[in-house]
Motif scaffolding. Sequence first.
Motif, short mmCIF file in Angstrom:
data_model
loop_
_atom_site.label_atom_id
_atom_site.label_comp_id
_atom_site.label_asym_id
_atom_site.label_seq_id
_atom_site.Cartn_x
_atom_site.Cartn_y
_atom_site.Cartn_z
N LEU A 106 -13.05 13.45 4.11
CA LEU A 106 -12.51 12.68 5.23
C LEU A 106 -12.90 13.28 6.56
O LEU A 106 -13.00 14.51 6.72
N LYS A 107 -13.11 12.39 7.53
CA LYS A 107 -13.51 12.77 8.88
C LYS A 107 -12.45 12.27 9.86
O LYS A 107 -11.76 11.29 9.58
N PRO A 108 -12.36 12.88 11.03
CA PRO A 108 -11.40 12.39 12.03
C PRO A 108 -11.60 10.91 12.36
O PRO A 108 -10.63 10.20 12.62
N GLU A 109 -12.83 10.45 12.31
CA GLU A 109 -13.09 9.04 12.61
C GLU A 109 -12.61 8.08 11.52
O GLU A 109 -12.66 6.87 11.68
N ASP A 110 -12.14 8.62 10.41
CA ASP A 110 -11.53 7.78 9.37
C ASP A 110 -10.06 7.48 9.68
O ASP A 110 -9.42 6.69 8.98
N THR A 111 -9.53 8.10 10.72
CA THR A 111 -8.14 7.87 11.10
C THR A 111 -7.92 6.40 11.46
O THR A 111 -8.62 5.85 12.31
N ALA A 112 -6.96 5.78 10.80
CA ALA A 112 -6.69 4.35 11.00
C ALA A 112 -5.51 3.94 10.13
O ALA A 112 -5.06 4.71 9.27
N VAL A 113 -5.05 2.73 10.36
CA VAL A 113 -4.14 2.09 9.42
C VAL A 113 -5.01 1.37 8.40
O VAL A 113 -5.89 0.59 8.78
N TYR A 114 -4.77 1.64 7.14
CA TYR A 114 -5.55 1.04 6.07
C TYR A 114 -4.76 -0.09 5.42
O TYR A 114 -3.58 0.08 5.06
N TYR A 115 -5.43 -1.21 5.26
CA TYR A 115 -4.82 -2.40 4.70
C TYR A 115 -5.50 -2.81 3.39
O TYR A 115 -6.73 -2.79 3.30
N CYS A 116 -4.68 -3.20 2.46
CA CYS A 116 -5.15 -3.81 1.22
C CYS A 116 -5.11 -5.33 1.42
O CYS A 116 -4.17 -5.85 2.04
N ALA A 117 -6.11 -6.02 0.88
CA ALA A 117 -6.15 -7.47 1.04
C ALA A 117 -6.68 -8.11 -0.24
O ALA A 117 -7.42 -7.48 -1.01
N ALA A 118 -6.32 -9.37 -0.43
CA ALA A 118 -6.75 -10.11 -1.61
C ALA A 118 -7.37 -11.43 -1.19
O ALA A 118 -6.90 -12.07 -0.25
N THR A 119 -8.42 -11.83 -1.90
CA THR A 119 -9.11 -13.06 -1.57
C THR A 119 -9.25 -13.97 -2.78
O THR A 119 -9.34 -13.49 -3.92
N LYS A 120 -9.27 -15.28 -2.52
CA LYS A 120 -9.53 -16.29 -3.55
C LYS A 120 -10.97 -16.80 -3.45
O LYS A 120 -11.36 -17.70 -4.19
N ALA A 121 -11.72 -16.23 -2.52
CA ALA A 121 -13.08 -16.71 -2.29
C ALA A 121 -13.95 -16.55 -3.53
O ALA A 121 -13.84 -15.55 -4.24
N ILE A 122 -14.82 -17.52 -3.74
CA ILE A 122 -15.73 -17.48 -4.89
C ILE A 122 -16.84 -16.47 -4.66
O ILE A 122 -17.25 -15.74 -5.56
N THR A 134 -4.27 9.72 8.78
CA THR A 134 -4.62 10.53 9.95
C THR A 134 -5.38 11.75 9.47
O THR A 134 -4.89 12.50 8.62
N VAL A 135 -6.58 11.93 10.02
CA VAL A 135 -7.43 13.07 9.66
C VAL A 135 -7.55 13.98 10.87
O VAL A 135 -8.06 13.56 11.92
N SER A 136 -7.08 15.18 10.73
CA SER A 136 -7.12 16.14 11.85
C SER A 136 -8.40 16.96 11.78
O SER A 136 -8.92 17.27 10.70
N SER A 137 -8.88 17.35 12.95
CA SER A 137 -10.13 18.13 13.02
C SER A 137 -9.87 19.61 12.95
O SER A 137 -8.74 20.07 13.03
N GLU A 176 0.83 -1.19 0.00
CA GLU A 176 0.00 0.00 0.00
C GLU A 176 0.87 1.25 0.00
O GLU A 176 2.00 1.24 0.48
N SER A 177 0.29 2.33 -0.50
CA SER A 177 0.94 3.63 -0.45
C SER A 177 -0.13 4.71 -0.51
O SER A 177 -1.29 4.42 -0.83
N GLY A 178 0.26 5.93 -0.19
CA GLY A 178 -0.65 7.06 -0.32
C GLY A 178 -1.23 7.58 0.96
O GLY A 178 -1.97 8.57 0.95
N GLY A 179 -0.92 6.95 2.07
CA GLY A 179 -1.43 7.45 3.34
C GLY A 179 -0.75 8.76 3.73
O GLY A 179 0.21 9.20 3.09
N GLY A 180 -1.27 9.38 4.78
CA GLY A 180 -0.68 10.63 5.25
C GLY A 180 -1.60 11.36 6.19
O GLY A 180 -2.57 10.81 6.69
N LEU A 181 -1.25 12.62 6.43
CA LEU A 181 -2.01 13.49 7.31
C LEU A 181 -2.81 14.47 6.46
O LEU A 181 -2.27 15.11 5.56
N VAL A 182 -4.10 14.57 6.75
CA VAL A 182 -4.98 15.47 6.00
C VAL A 182 -5.98 16.10 6.96
O VAL A 182 -6.32 15.49 7.99
N GLN A 183 -6.42 17.29 6.62
CA GLN A 183 -7.43 17.94 7.44
C GLN A 183 -8.81 17.37 7.13
O GLN A 183 -9.06 16.87 6.03
#
Length: 124
Positions: free
Chosen positions: A86-102, A121-124, A6-13
């Motif tokens: 974006l809202k402050p409550e969106d602040t988190a570590v974001y993960y990309c994932a892949a599945t083989k599920a049908i 990180t979303v600042s208020s 993953e890439s593109g994360g950061g601090l935003v208002q």
Amino acid sequence: QVQLVESGGGLVQAGGSLRLSCAASGRTSSMTGMGWFRQAPGKEREFVARISRAVGVTNYADSVKGRFTVSRDNAKNMVYLQMNSLKPEDTAVYYCAATKAIRITTLDKDYDYWGQGTQVTVSS
């Protein structure tokens, strides 16, 4: 094996936008879907959005509907998450994932491969 970065994360208002990218490599043709999850401090990991690899069907968590958009570029083995209003409550570590599920799934236990995560990180 599939590797995800993953890439593109950061601090935003609050009210701002970010675009996350996920680069996939390895046996990506075996994957049926790609998902984005997030984990805030002290909270469990939660589903954010997913997209099917073949036809591009998307699903979103209610908390991000209308604000986030997931997309893919199979030729480049890339998945994106455009995050607007974006809202402050969106602040988190974001993960990309892949599945083989049908079936279409939003459960993290159904995802087989995970990236290392990117901090948003979303600042208020």
